[in-house]
Scaffold this motif. Sequence first.
Motif, PDB file in Angstrom:
ATOM      1  N   THR A  71       2.493  16.342  -3.567  1.00 28.59           N
ATOM      2  CA  THR A  71       1.842  16.242  -4.867  1.00 28.59           C
ATOM      3  C   THR A  71       1.559  17.650  -5.380  1.00 28.59           C
TER       4      THR A  71
ATOM      5  N   VAL B 189       1.939  20.524  -0.298  1.00 28.59           N
ATOM      6  CA  VAL B 189       1.363  20.337  -1.635  1.00 28.59           C
ATOM      7  C   VAL B 189       1.519  21.624  -2.439  1.00 28.59           C
TER       8      VAL B 189
ATOM      9  N   LEU C 291       5.047  17.866 -11.035  1.00 34.45           N
ATOM     10  CA  LEU C 291       5.629  17.083  -9.949  1.00 34.45           C
ATOM     11  C   LEU C 291       7.038  16.713 -10.415  1.00 34.45           C
TER      12      LEU C 291
ATOM     13  N   ASN D  59       3.073   7.584 -10.620  1.00 29.29           N
ATOM     14  CA  ASN D  59       2.498   8.694 -11.378  1.00 29.29           C
ATOM     15  C   ASN D  59       3.558   9.745 -11.690  1.00 29.29           C
TER      16      ASN D  59
ATOM     17  N   GLY E 290       3.284  11.293  -4.862  1.00 32.01           N
ATOM     18  CA  GLY E 290       2.520  10.686  -5.948  1.00 32.01           C
ATOM     19  C   GLY E 290       1.271  11.462  -6.313  1.00 32.01           C
ATOM     20  N   GLY E 291       0.306  10.747  -6.830  1.00 30.36           N
ATOM     21  CA  GLY E 291      -0.858  11.383  -7.433  1.00 30.36           C
ATOM     22  C   GLY E 291      -1.992  11.699  -6.473  1.00 30.36           C
TER      23      GLY E 291
ATOM     24  N   PHE F  24       0.712  16.564 -13.555  1.00 29.18           N
ATOM     25  CA  PHE F  24       1.818  15.864 -12.895  1.00 29.18           C
ATOM     26  C   PHE F  24       3.160  16.126 -13.554  1.00 29.18           C
TER      27      PHE F  24
ATOM     28  N   GLY G  90      -6.656   9.296  -6.322  1.00 31.67           N
ATOM     29  CA  GLY G  90      -5.228   9.288  -6.613  1.00 31.67           C
ATOM     30  C   GLY G  90      -4.553   8.248  -5.743  1.00 31.67           C
TER      31      GLY G  90
ATOM     32  N   GLY H 157      -1.433   7.763  -4.592  1.00 29.05           N
ATOM     33  CA  GLY H 157      -0.640   8.287  -3.487  1.00 29.05           C
ATOM     34  C   GLY H 157      -1.499   8.877  -2.392  1.00 29.05           C
ATOM     35  N   ARG H 158      -2.469   9.697  -2.800  1.00 31.81           N
ATOM     36  CA  ARG H 158      -3.331  10.341  -1.807  1.00 31.81           C
ATOM     37  C   ARG H 158      -4.147   9.313  -1.027  1.00 31.81           C
TER      38      ARG H 158
END
Length: 364
Positions: free
Chosen positions: A114, A139, A173, A196, A64-65, A170, A94, A96-97
Motif C-alpha cells: 500500500t 509499503v 498505488l 481501493n 489495498g488500502g 491511492f 483500511g 486491505g490493512r
Amino acid sequence: MTQRELEIIEIIRNNPFVSQQEIADLLKITRSSVAVHITNLVKKGIIRGRGYVIDERDHVSVIGGANVDIVGYPFEELRKADSNPGEVNVSIGGVGRNIAENLAKLGNHTKMFTVVGEDVHGDKIINESEASGIDMSHVSRVSEYGTGTYLAVLNKENDMDVAIASMNIFRKLDRKYIDENRQIISKSKVIVFDTNLEEDVLHYAVQLFKDNKLFLDTVSHTKAMRAKKVIGYFHTIKPNRMEAEALSGITISGKEDLEKVAKYFHDEGVINVFITLGEDGVFYSDGRNSGLMKAKRIIPKNATGAGDAFQAALVHAELNMMSIEEKTRFSMAASIMAMSAYTTINPEMSVEKIEEIMKNMEEK
C-alpha cells in the motif's frame, strides 16, 4: 509444518536430487517414513515435481488500502455549526490493512502492499501494523499526498452524521508501484486485492498475477464494479447481496437466484463464491457443493470489522485446504469473533478462539 518436515526441506534445498533412502540415512529414520513426509509436503504444495523442486512461496500478499480513522463522539445531541463537547478516537484502518492484520493474527506470514504519506499518520500505520505482525517493508511512502484519512462525526446514537474521506494518495498505488514489487508479490501463496485500487491498476495487477490464487474483497457497491471485467481471474470472491447483483446483473430474491448468480461467476472462471447476506447468513458455492449457512444471531459490540475478518479467515481456510463448508463455518466464526470486540479488529483473534466459537455453533 512439523520439525521433521522442516529437516527434510533443508536436505532437499541443499540437494534437490537426493533420494528418499539418502534422506532416511541422514535423519536415521526409515525410507517409508520419508516417503510419508514427502507425500504430505507434496499435498501441502511445499514441494512439487520430480527432483523435489521446493515452492518458495511462503507468504500472503495483501494489496489495498491503509488509512487512519478519526471519529468524533458527542456527549449530547449533536449541534450543527457549533463546537460539541465529546471524545475523538484515532485508529488505523483500511480494508486491505485490516485483512492483513487478521491474517497475521491467524498465524500467516503476511506482506502489505500500500502507500502512506511521509507524516505522523503514516508513521502510526506502519508502526502499529508491524507491531501486530504484518510485514510492512514494501509499503511506499510518498510526499505528494497525506496519508489516507477517514474523518467522521457521529450523532448521540453513534450513527454517522457526516464524514469526509481523503484518499487521493491511492493514486500512487499505481502500475509503477506494482511493477517495482512484482517479484515478491508473484511468490505469494495467495494475493488478496481490495478495490481501493484504481480500475486500470486493478486490471493490470490482476492480469499480471493471474497464475497466483487471487482473492477479491469488493469493499463497496461502487468500488466493486471496478472488478467486473476481470472477475473471472479471481479464485475466491466475497460480495454482499447488492455487490453480487451489480457484478452479475442478476436480481437476488431467493436461493434459486443465489444459485444463478454463483453459476454466472463460476462460468466466468471463479472457483469459490461466498455471498454474504447479513442476518440471513452466507451462501457458498464451489460449482459442485453449495448451500446457505446461518449462525445464531448475536448483538455485536462493533460490526465494522466483521467482513475483514471473514475475508482473512477465507484465505487461512484455503491455505489449510478446508472444504467449502468448513471454509464458510470457519469464516463465519471469525466474523462473530470480530464482532465480540469494541475495536474493529479483535485483539484476541486467533485460530484457537475461532475454533471455540465453531464448537458452540455446532452445539446450537
